[in-house]
Design a protein around this motif. Structure first.
Motif, PDB file in Angstrom:
ATOM      1  N   PRO A 114       0.851  -1.192   0.000  1.00 50.25           N
ATOM      2  CA  PRO A 114       0.000   0.000   0.000  1.00 50.25           C
ATOM      3  C   PRO A 114       0.888   1.243   0.000  1.00 50.25           C
ATOM      4  O   PRO A 114       1.932   1.274   0.646  1.00 50.25           O
ATOM      5  N   LEU A 115       0.493   2.260  -0.741  1.00 47.59           N
ATOM      6  CA  LEU A 115       1.255   3.507  -0.823  1.00 47.59           C
ATOM      7  C   LEU A 115       0.624   4.518   0.125  1.00 47.59           C
ATOM      8  O   LEU A 115      -0.468   5.022  -0.135  1.00 47.59           O
ATOM      9  N   ARG A 132      -1.962   2.801  -5.010  1.00 45.09           N
ATOM     10  CA  ARG A 132      -2.232   4.194  -4.631  1.00 45.09           C
ATOM     11  C   ARG A 132      -3.503   4.284  -3.792  1.00 45.09           C
ATOM     12  O   ARG A 132      -4.382   3.436  -3.856  1.00 45.09           O
ATOM     13  N   SER A 133      -3.576   5.350  -3.025  1.00 43.45           N
ATOM     14  CA  SER A 133      -4.774   5.685  -2.263  1.00 43.45           C
ATOM     15  C   SER A 133      -5.054   7.156  -2.537  1.00 43.45           C
ATOM     16  O   SER A 133      -4.561   7.708  -3.514  1.00 43.45           O
ATOM     17  N   SER A 134      -5.787   7.804  -1.675  1.00 44.15           N
ATOM     18  CA  SER A 134      -6.120   9.208  -1.927  1.00 44.15           C
ATOM     19  C   SER A 134      -4.971  10.160  -1.617  1.00 44.15           C
ATOM     20  O   SER A 134      -5.031  11.327  -1.965  1.00 44.15           O
ATOM     21  N   SER A 145       3.029   1.733 -10.032  1.00 44.62           N
ATOM     22  CA  SER A 145       1.921   2.106  -9.163  1.00 44.62           C
ATOM     23  C   SER A 145       0.605   1.802  -9.858  1.00 44.62           C
ATOM     24  O   SER A 145       0.496   1.869 -11.082  1.00 44.62           O
ATOM     25  N   LEU A 146      -0.366   1.460  -9.054  1.00 45.57           N
ATOM     26  CA  LEU A 146      -1.706   1.120  -9.537  1.00 45.57           C
ATOM     27  C   LEU A 146      -2.669   2.231  -9.170  1.00 45.57           C
ATOM     28  O   LEU A 146      -2.596   2.766  -8.059  1.00 45.57           O
ATOM     29  N   PRO A 147      -3.596   2.572 -10.071  1.00 45.77           N
ATOM     30  CA  PRO A 147      -4.615   3.559  -9.700  1.00 45.77           C
ATOM     31  C   PRO A 147      -5.561   2.957  -8.656  1.00 45.77           C
ATOM     32  O   PRO A 147      -5.597   1.744  -8.472  1.00 45.77           O
ATOM     33  N   VAL A 148      -6.305   3.795  -7.999  1.00 46.92           N
ATOM     34  CA  VAL A 148      -7.287   3.320  -7.028  1.00 46.92           C
ATOM     35  C   VAL A 148      -8.394   2.592  -7.797  1.00 46.92           C
ATOM     36  O   VAL A 148      -8.993   3.161  -8.715  1.00 46.92           O
ATOM     37  N   PRO A 149      -8.662   1.335  -7.452  1.00 44.42           N
ATOM     38  CA  PRO A 149      -9.716   0.612  -8.175  1.00 44.42           C
ATOM     39  C   PRO A 149     -11.102   1.080  -7.729  1.00 44.42           C
ATOM     40  O   PRO A 149     -11.291   1.504  -6.583  1.00 44.42           O
ATOM     41  N   ARG A 150     -12.046   1.007  -8.640  1.00 40.44           N
ATOM     42  CA  ARG A 150     -13.428   1.327  -8.295  1.00 40.44           C
ATOM     43  C   ARG A 150     -14.021   0.162  -7.500  1.00 40.44           C
ATOM     44  O   ARG A 150     -13.628  -0.994  -7.674  1.00 40.44           O
TER      45      ARG A 150
END
Length: 181
Positions: A114-115, A132-134, A145-150
């Motif tokens: 987790p980032l 990634r998170s917010s 890095s991965l975008p925040v998943p829906r």
């Protein structure tokens, strides 16, 4: 054949989702869970079943393109490595999910972390996949890095639905082209 293991020691949810994301970035992939206490992924067969009776020809080779997820079923990793190697000989791609405690295995392992700000889980690694998170936290240039998943993507993956157009799944694709230690 490409075989990669995923290991997410700091985050159980990420540990359950990472192998599904990595697998869905391929046309055909087998996911095998080596964690006896792992998630109850959808499916009728388990790794414990296969260890007990031996793999069938249908389990050793994919019958059609898609993702096959083999939950653990309560078996320890020691008796499974040969079976996984036999399955990997015929499957074009295999993802092995490791327990949070980790395991000694003969395959390349992708650490998934987790980032978060403040380096709560230690310093950032040069070779890892970061979720990634917010919070806007920079990632080392040699990591992915991965975008925040829906939430709908997460629900679909955990229900066994195949995803391919998701930005989160697409972000997993470069993992297959890297060298992992």
């Amino acid at each position: 054949m490409q075989l990669l293991a995923t290991w997410a020691p700091e985050d159980g949810i990420l540990g359950a989702l990472a192998p599904l994301g990595l697998a869905n970035a391929r046309a055909t992939c087998l996911v095998v869970d080596l964690d006896p206490g792992g998630p109850s992924y959808p499916g009728s067969s388990t790794l414990a079943d296969i260890v007990e009776r031996g793999p069938s020809r249908a389990e050793l080779e994919p019958s059609r393109p898609g993702i096959c997820v083999l939950r653990n079923g309560g078996v320890e990793a020691a008796g499974c490595l040969e079976i996984i190697q036999a399955m990997a000989a015929s499957w074009p791609s295999v993802v092995v999910r490791l327990p949070a405690a980790g395991l000694e295995i003969p395959w390349p392992t992708v650490r998934v972390r987790p980032l978060m700000p403040g380096n709560l889980f230690g310093p950032l690694e040069e070779r890892a996949v970061y979720q990634r998170s917010s919070w806007p936290v920079p990632v080392p240039s040699t990591s992915l890095s991965l975008p925040v998943p829906r939430s709908a993507e997460i629900a679909a993956l955990l229900a066994g639905v195949r995803l391919s157009r998701s930005p989160w799944i697409k972000a997993w694709a470069p993992v297959w082209n890297r060298t992992w230690g």
